[in-house]
Design a protein around this motif. Structure first.
Motif, PDB file in Angstrom:
ATOM      1  N   THR A  88     -16.008   9.564  11.831  1.00  0.00           N
ATOM      2  CA  THR A  88     -17.047   8.970  12.327  1.00  0.00           C
ATOM      3  C   THR A  88     -16.925   7.468  12.862  1.00  0.00           C
ATOM      4  OG1 THR A  88     -18.213   8.462  10.131  1.00  0.00           O
ATOM      5  CG2 THR A  88     -18.828  10.541  11.577  1.00  0.00           C
ATOM      6  N   GLY A  89     -15.600   6.506  12.483  1.00  0.00           N
ATOM      7  CA  GLY A  89     -15.792   5.752  12.530  1.00  0.00           C
ATOM      8  C   GLY A  89     -15.343   4.580  11.246  1.00  0.00           C
ATOM      9  N   THR A  90     -14.927   3.722  11.573  1.00  0.00           N
ATOM     10  CA  THR A  90     -14.745   1.689  10.079  1.00  0.00           C
ATOM     11  C   THR A  90     -15.803   1.413  10.112  1.00  0.00           C
ATOM     12  OG1 THR A  90     -13.362   1.528   8.750  1.00  0.00           O
ATOM     13  CG2 THR A  90     -13.053   1.053  11.327  1.00  0.00           C
ATOM     14  N   PRO A  91     -15.988   0.847   8.484  1.00  0.00           N
ATOM     15  CA  PRO A  91     -16.837  -0.367   9.700  1.00  0.00           C
ATOM     16  C   PRO A  91     -16.172  -1.844   9.141  1.00  0.00           C
ATOM     17  CG  PRO A  91     -16.725   0.101   7.043  1.00  0.00           C
ATOM     18  CD  PRO A  91     -16.362   1.532   7.931  1.00  0.00           C
ATOM     19  N   ALA A  92     -16.448  -2.631   9.277  1.00  0.00           N
ATOM     20  CA  ALA A  92     -15.398  -3.614   9.488  1.00  0.00           C
ATOM     21  C   ALA A  92     -15.217  -4.395   8.288  1.00  0.00           C
ATOM     22  CB  ALA A  92     -16.698  -5.953   9.347  1.00  0.00           C
ATOM     23  N   GLY A  93     -13.751  -5.437   8.169  1.00  0.00           N
ATOM     24  CA  GLY A  93     -13.418  -5.580   7.195  1.00  0.00           C
ATOM     25  C   GLY A  93     -11.604  -5.327   7.169  1.00  0.00           C
ATOM     26  N   VAL A  94     -10.696  -4.465   8.076  1.00  0.00           N
ATOM     27  CA  VAL A  94     -10.078  -3.373   8.445  1.00  0.00           C
ATOM     28  C   VAL A  94      -8.838  -4.300   8.071  1.00  0.00           C
ATOM     29  CG1 VAL A  94     -11.041  -2.082  10.017  1.00  0.00           C
ATOM     30  CG2 VAL A  94      -9.651  -3.476  11.114  1.00  0.00           C
ATOM     31  N   GLY A  95      -7.277  -4.114   7.564  1.00  0.00           N
ATOM     32  CA  GLY A  95      -6.285  -4.840   7.243  1.00  0.00           C
ATOM     33  C   GLY A  95      -5.260  -4.183   6.670  1.00  0.00           C
ATOM     34  N   PRO A  96      -4.412  -4.693   6.274  1.00  0.00           N
ATOM     35  CA  PRO A  96      -2.685  -4.320   6.981  1.00  0.00           C
ATOM     36  C   PRO A  96      -2.093  -3.796   5.311  1.00  0.00           C
ATOM     37  CG  PRO A  96      -2.768  -6.680   5.694  1.00  0.00           C
ATOM     38  CD  PRO A  96      -4.170  -6.193   6.707  1.00  0.00           C
ATOM     39  N   LEU A  97      -1.355  -2.229   5.270  1.00  0.00           N
ATOM     40  CA  LEU A  97      -1.127  -2.367   4.165  1.00  0.00           C
ATOM     41  C   LEU A  97       0.387  -2.193   4.632  1.00  0.00           C
ATOM     42  CD1 LEU A  97      -2.638   0.843   4.308  1.00  0.00           C
ATOM     43  CD2 LEU A  97      -3.595  -0.262   2.925  1.00  0.00           C
ATOM     44  N   THR A  98       0.907  -2.303   3.194  1.00  0.00           N
ATOM     45  CA  THR A  98       2.185  -2.720   2.469  1.00  0.00           C
ATOM     46  C   THR A  98       3.038  -1.416   2.231  1.00  0.00           C
ATOM     47  OG1 THR A  98       2.111  -3.940   0.640  1.00  0.00           O
ATOM     48  CG2 THR A  98       2.030  -5.024   3.027  1.00  0.00           C
ATOM     49  N   VAL A  99       4.015  -1.192   1.847  1.00  0.00           N
ATOM     50  CA  VAL A  99       5.193  -0.499   1.112  1.00  0.00           C
ATOM     51  C   VAL A  99       4.235  -0.108  -0.303  1.00  0.00           C
ATOM     52  CG1 VAL A  99       6.663   0.382   0.466  1.00  0.00           C
ATOM     53  CG2 VAL A  99       6.865   0.245   2.375  1.00  0.00           C
ATOM     54  N   GLY A 100       4.164   0.354  -1.586  1.00  0.00           N
ATOM     55  CA  GLY A 100       3.968   0.524  -2.756  1.00  0.00           C
ATOM     56  C   GLY A 100       2.084   0.200  -3.083  1.00  0.00           C
ATOM     57  N   ASP A 101       1.022   0.127  -2.210  1.00  0.00           N
ATOM     58  CA  ASP A 101      -0.084  -0.783  -1.302  1.00  0.00           C
ATOM     59  C   ASP A 101      -0.701   1.007  -2.648  1.00  0.00           C
ATOM     60  OD1 ASP A 101      -0.071  -3.084  -0.986  1.00  0.00           O
ATOM     61  OD2 ASP A 101      -0.535  -2.780   0.884  1.00  0.00           O
ATOM     62  N   GLU A 102      -1.841   1.138  -2.778  1.00  0.00           N
ATOM     63  CA  GLU A 102      -3.012   1.792  -3.465  1.00  0.00           C
ATOM     64  C   GLU A 102      -4.240   1.646  -2.609  1.00  0.00           C
ATOM     65  OE1 GLU A 102      -3.261   4.397  -7.715  1.00  0.00           O
ATOM     66  OE2 GLU A 102      -4.870   2.740  -7.401  1.00  0.00           O
ATOM     67  N   VAL A 103      -4.542   2.688  -1.768  1.00  0.00           N
ATOM     68  CA  VAL A 103      -5.678   1.480  -0.870  1.00  0.00           C
ATOM     69  C   VAL A 103      -6.993   4.150  -1.588  1.00  0.00           C
ATOM     70  CG1 VAL A 103      -4.809   3.364   1.113  1.00  0.00           C
ATOM     71  CG2 VAL A 103      -6.807   2.106   1.491  1.00  0.00           C
ATOM     72  N   ALA A 104      -7.956   2.424  -1.419  1.00  0.00           N
ATOM     73  CA  ALA A 104      -9.135   3.500  -2.153  1.00  0.00           C
ATOM     74  C   ALA A 104     -10.556   3.807  -0.904  1.00  0.00           C
ATOM     75  CB  ALA A 104      -9.103   4.065  -3.419  1.00  0.00           C
ATOM     76  N   VAL A 105     -10.322   4.921  -0.962  1.00  0.00           N
ATOM     77  CA  VAL A 105     -12.460   5.439   0.152  1.00  0.00           C
ATOM     78  C   VAL A 105     -12.819   5.581  -1.472  1.00  0.00           C
ATOM     79  CG1 VAL A 105     -12.734   6.105   1.869  1.00  0.00           C
ATOM     80  CG2 VAL A 105     -10.327   5.085   1.952  1.00  0.00           C
ATOM     81  N   THR A 106     -14.041   4.644  -0.663  1.00  0.00           N
ATOM     82  CA  THR A 106     -14.507   4.767  -2.060  1.00  0.00           C
ATOM     83  C   THR A 106     -16.224   5.795  -1.630  1.00  0.00           C
ATOM     84  OG1 THR A 106     -14.331   4.907  -4.211  1.00  0.00           O
ATOM     85  CG2 THR A 106     -16.687   5.100  -3.660  1.00  0.00           C
ATOM     86  N   ILE A 107     -16.867   6.760  -0.938  1.00  0.00           N
ATOM     87  CA  ILE A 107     -18.706   7.360  -0.331  1.00  0.00           C
ATOM     88  C   ILE A 107     -19.084   7.306  -1.161  1.00  0.00           C
ATOM     89  CG2 ILE A 107     -19.544   8.083   1.717  1.00  0.00           C
ATOM     90  CD1 ILE A 107     -16.782   8.192   3.065  1.00  0.00           C
ATOM     91  N   GLU A 108     -20.314   6.544  -1.140  1.00  0.00           N
ATOM     92  CA  GLU A 108     -21.577   7.115  -1.822  1.00  0.00           C
ATOM     93  C   GLU A 108     -22.215   8.249  -1.916  1.00  0.00           C
ATOM     94  OE1 GLU A 108     -26.405   5.449  -2.368  1.00  0.00           O
ATOM     95  OE2 GLU A 108     -24.877   4.948  -0.603  1.00  0.00           O
ATOM     96  N   GLY A 109     -21.984   8.771  -3.108  1.00  0.00           N
ATOM     97  CA  GLY A 109     -23.036  10.802  -3.022  1.00  0.00           C
ATOM     98  C   GLY A 109     -21.087  11.536  -3.103  1.00  0.00           C
TER      99      GLY A 109
END
Length: 260
Positions: free
Chosen positions: A227-248
């Protein structure tokens, strides 16, 4: 109801998630007979969530994604909100699950995270009226529309930029009882907050997107709409741990690795 797809002892099954991480023994899975796209029964056979491997909650025939559906995100990339939704595909080979690695593509030097609410379709549908959109939705899950931003800028079509292997993590499960109209969305990288928004900021609602997409194509059970993404996108590098949390719903976590 939270429905997860998982692997245990070499077998793949669906189960209803019961309990919370704060419970003494943690959440458990009540394995279901059948699949969530039809009537199913709980088997009563329960296994601890900690003893299974969570898989992508569905295996979509297609992922239909929407670009620039948050005004602030469009602005941060130097774009106007489009008059009609920007629609693109991510192939089934892009889909991965919670805990799966995100392989950094060899053809890019600028890969970004994009936290998104994902809509999971529950039945075959086409030309869905807006007031019946909710009837074709099984539920919702977390998604990360991982994007090779430099490639996206360089190429008119976004197939490579957004369709590379592992670029569509989904999970951890499908929440079937949720109002998607105003949910908090957050993305962290190595524990640092990068994105924070609400689905109420979407230019076009979930129902609007179901109508728009099904005017053109048939959606099948298990298909996914991003459905699209809010503002604040940014770079990832090898070794990064990325987490997406959605209420509910919960949290989807993946680690970026070097592609073999």
């Amino acid at each position: 109801m939270r429905i997860a797809r998982f692997s245990i002892d070499g077998n793949v099954a669906f189960g209803v998630v019961e309990g919370e991480p704060s419970d003494p023994d943690g959440p458990v899975l009540d394995i279901v007979k059948g699949h969530p796209f039809a009537e199913f029964e709980r088997s009563g056979r329960k296994v601890p969530l900690s003893q299974v491997r969570l898989l992508p909650p569905v295996l979509p025939s297609k992922v239909v994604a929407i670009g620039r559906n948050y005004a602030e995100h469009a602005a941060e990339l130097g774009h106007e909100v489009p008059g009609v939704p920007v629609t693109f595909f991510k192939p089934s080979t892009a889909v991965s699950g919670p805990g799966d690695p995100i392989p950094y593509p060899s053809f890019s030097q600028e890969v970004h995270h994009e936290a998104e609410l994902a809509v999971v379709i529950g039945r075959m549908c086409r030309e869905v009226p807006r007031d019946r959109a909710h009837e074709v939705i099984l539920g919702y899950t977390c998604a990360n529309d991982v994007t090779a931003r430099d490639v996206q800028r360089a190429e008119d079509q976004w197939a490579r930029a957004k369709g590379f292997d592992g670029s569509c993590p989904l999970g951890p499960w499908v929440e079937t009882e949720l109002d998607p109209s105003d949910l908090g969305i957050m993305c962290t990288v190595n524990g640092e907050q990068r994105q924070l928004g609400r689905t109420g900021e979407m230019v076009r609602s979930v129902a609007d997107l179901v109508v728009h997409i099904t005017q053109a194509m048939t959606l099948l059970p298990g298909d996914v709409i991003l459905t699209g993404t809010p503002a604040g996108v940014g770079p990832l590098t090898v070794g990064d741990e990325v987490a997406v949390t959605i209420e509910g719903i919960g949290t989807l976590t993946n680690k970026v690795i070097k592609r073999d």
